[in-house]
Design an enzyme around this catalytic site. Sequence first.
Site, mmCIF file in Angstrom:
data_model
loop_
_atom_site.group_PDB
_atom_site.id
_atom_site.type_symbol
_atom_site.label_atom_id
_atom_site.label_comp_id
_atom_site.label_asym_id
_atom_site.label_seq_id
_atom_site.Cartn_x
_atom_site.Cartn_y
_atom_site.Cartn_z
ATOM 1 N N HIS A 103 35.778 22.877 71.694
ATOM 2 C CA HIS A 103 36.654 22.597 72.829
ATOM 3 C C HIS A 103 35.968 23.127 74.085
ATOM 4 O O HIS A 103 36.563 23.850 74.879
ATOM 5 C CB HIS A 103 38.048 23.206 72.625
ATOM 6 C CG HIS A 103 39.139 22.207 72.864
ATOM 7 N ND1 HIS A 103 40.325 22.512 73.456
ATOM 8 C CD2 HIS A 103 39.191 20.876 72.605
ATOM 9 C CE1 HIS A 103 41.063 21.419 73.541
ATOM 10 N NE2 HIS A 103 40.402 20.423 73.034
ATOM 11 N N HIS A 122 32.862 11.089 71.988
ATOM 12 C CA HIS A 122 33.669 12.104 71.321
ATOM 13 C C HIS A 122 34.394 11.537 70.099
ATOM 14 O O HIS A 122 34.504 12.192 69.077
ATOM 15 C CB HIS A 122 34.681 12.670 72.318
ATOM 16 C CG HIS A 122 35.416 13.864 71.832
ATOM 17 N ND1 HIS A 122 34.854 15.119 71.814
ATOM 18 C CD2 HIS A 122 36.668 14.006 71.346
ATOM 19 C CE1 HIS A 122 35.730 15.988 71.329
ATOM 20 N NE2 HIS A 122 36.837 15.342 71.033
#
Lengths: 231, 748
Positions: free
Chosen positions: B96, B50
């Site tokens: 998200h 990430h």
Amino acid sequence: MRFGVVIFPGSNCEQDVIHAANTLGYEAEFVWHGSTDLSGFDAIVLPGGFSYGDYIRCGAVARFSPVMAEVIRFAGRGGPVLGICNGFQILAEAHLLPGALLRNRGLKFICREATLKVEPSICQWLDEPAGTLLRIPINHNEGNYICDEETLARLNGNGQVVLRYCEPDGTRADGGSAPNGALDDIAGICNERGNVFGLMPHPERVVDPAVGGTDGAAIFTAIARRLAEVV
Amino acid sequence: MRDDLKPELAPKLAVELGLKPDEYEKVVAILGRTPSLTELYMYSLMWSEHCSYKHSRKALRMFPTEGDHVLQGPGENAGVIGVGDGWALAFKMESHNHPSAIEPYQGAATGVGGIIRDIFTMGARPIASLNSLRFGTLDKPRQRYLFEGAVAGIGGYGNCLGVPTVGGEVYFDEAYEGNCLINAMSLGLMREENLTSATASGAGNLVLLIGSTTGRDGIGGASTLASQEFDEKAEDKRPSVQVGDPFEEKLLIEACLELLDEKLLVGLGDLGAAGLTSSASEMASRGGVGLDIDVTKIPAREDAMKPFEFMVSESQERMLAVLVPENLDAAQAVCEKWGLRSTVIGTVTDTGRFVVREGDEIVADMPAATLAHDAPIYDPAKTRPAYLDEVQAFDPTMLDHPDGEDALGDVLLALLASPNICSRRWIWQQYDHQVMLNTVVLPGGDAAVLRIGDTGRGAMTTRGVAVSSDCNGRYCYLDPYVGAQIAFAEAARNVVCSGGHPAAITDCLNFGNPEKPEVFWTFHESVRGLSDACRAFGVPVISGNVSFYNESFGSPIYPTPTVGMVGVLDDVSKHCTMSFKSEGDVIFLLGETENEIGGSEYLKLTHGIVSGRPPVLDLDLEQAVQATVLDAIEAGIARSAHDCSEGGLAVTLAECCIAGGLGADIHLEDDLPAYASLFSESQSRIVVTTTPDDAERLVALAIAYEIPYTVLGTVGGESLSFEGVAGLTLANLRRAWEPALEKALAAE
């Protein structure tokens, strides 16, 4: 004509009110919530938004801001005060207007155009003939107006109900036409003197024709005209 | 230096934190010793997929990122383009997904919060948000819960901030059932001279933490959520989801913009994934400096927090500023005015080292740049997935197809009522889409259109911006290269139909596990397709985000490279909308319909199949069609414009009719079977109307750009009728289309 537009922490429509006023040729300036000086303003606007995050109850914290004591004095002297959306909620919490605003029926935030019918009222902020239809957007999660029966009778009897939600053709549906479930379709009320006006719809959003319409202009021009007459 | 990790335990903990054995060895080599506990946490997060993009970085180099108007390309919190007269737009899209799949309200809300922070970190005032959502089908209660929760979260956060949510898209497909997608995009406006960088510089300068207190919430959000697949233990990860406080964020926006306006800061960064570790190390490495941070100075939300917890906490609504000591008092006064906490937690040094201390004791000491830049870069294996041969060989024209007026009319009504096509009113009525008074075209059109200006605060302009986000995951599943190009083309088409000139894109690349060669191949093909489309159009990628590990129970989502397209209008008053305007207007189809129902909504609806080849995309034709429409809009010839996408020409025309409250008489003159004329999803098609007087001028433009065109018919009446094929009243169309989402959600 000079509007003072109060900024509470969490207000978010203050620049919109300024733009609406300027579009109509009026002066308008921000007033910080910590200020206690409203001199130089002809009218005060409490704009929409989420003052203090609306975390306890909408407007419950903002009413204790230093500026509110001065707004109450200003209103007491007959000064015109307009509360839009969160501003209406703050006026109700500050007891400048009766009643309270609960969560919308349906428990969802609603942002859409609403059709409003002008009621015969003593409000200084509107002089459109009764029955006029105005298309003004609403944008809230807690716009479900409520008050006790006695207060409602008084509001109706005194001409303090200024705007009611209605259907696009001006009729009122049997089960109520308020998208938020408001008592008696009430969208906006004023105080007994007619100088303090609170409404859930956002008139400042429909002043500049480039972004929607002009039906909201009536509210700003009415008070300006009245003040010009007084002077 | 605190020595709190036994050499024999460190490699085991490293694996638990997500580092691979050779990555751990690299950490040891950098430090020349066993890492401390704090150091190990910091490296494991910064080197997670990430934060480091270790699997995608090489492929992303294919993207064109430059252009005369690009003021900031990828590498900062958001990209920035100049839009004329000294105005600039910052924008970015971010995922998200994983938090939202566990807790949809807070996951989506903090997604909005994070992307908005990226925007004002650049010095821009956030002016608009969009969101791109994917869920499983709404017949499943869990999917309704996720969808309703995510929409409420996006509204709950964005509405409070006073940033209008103006557009976006949503699709429902079984492929997203175990792993929904929440991609949030935000745009901000600034004067060019206010462009700010998240850079720390100047030894002796102070590091100021602004905003919320720091707690244990969201610890490991990036590594434990975003960098892993889901299994039955997903619910256990709920504590890793952060909780948002939009009021605090609203104050942060105002305070930070005031701090930047008054030139009180040297640099500003936001605390997102991996919290303080990420923002501090990135700011330090950009400036080539070191930092010395004392965790005991950080205002804590909980007792007895350990240094590593302070360093990796993902508590929301926090910003990190660097400033010269002389400006500290003035800066803290601004924060205090907005009711925000601000605390000096450290200093900038010239050592290049990131030192973390707990009071007098050093708990971490490493070269700052190694956190942000020395993560290993992988070149993952890629293999063309086996399923592609099978789906691409499938010929959907061989199936039985409906024929006759009634049957085709029923299909059109069913398509209009499909959750993938029907009115999105239920969604956007929960979003404040008007605040800031710049929203020229309300949600529901092809693209959102906003005017550019500091409305109510300062100067206004005549310019506008058109924004659209798009991606059809089914096309990408059937052919990731073509699918990604179609995502680009459709986003551009939407912007063009509104009158905007495509200027730049952001993207959010949602894929499965990149360590699986078949998944990585789809990623690589999508990036290649998108890059080629960008080059053909001369439109750069200025920011973006990669979200991998979107899988559940071993099965990946459709490849979903979402494109966020931003276009510019020199004169916003000339914008165009989809609604039919007047009786008698002439309806044109620019472009051409082929029998292309592979991957279409029609095929899924009538046969329950996602198969075949996606429509062909000819980039030259696409550009020519778009150029024709832009010219027509700017010349005032086009009275309406609407692109053909899911559901084909019939759905496009129905939407134009519903929006305008006018019917249309249509003659289909192609030689295709009726189902294909109506529902084929051929690309590069736009329905445009003109007055009868202007029809010849549009024809002249089409001829000049050498594009195929057809006169379909005229606007008018109370029905949409396809002569000899199908006909439906406007009321029927609206009844199918308008309440479909509410109906789908009400189903029990």
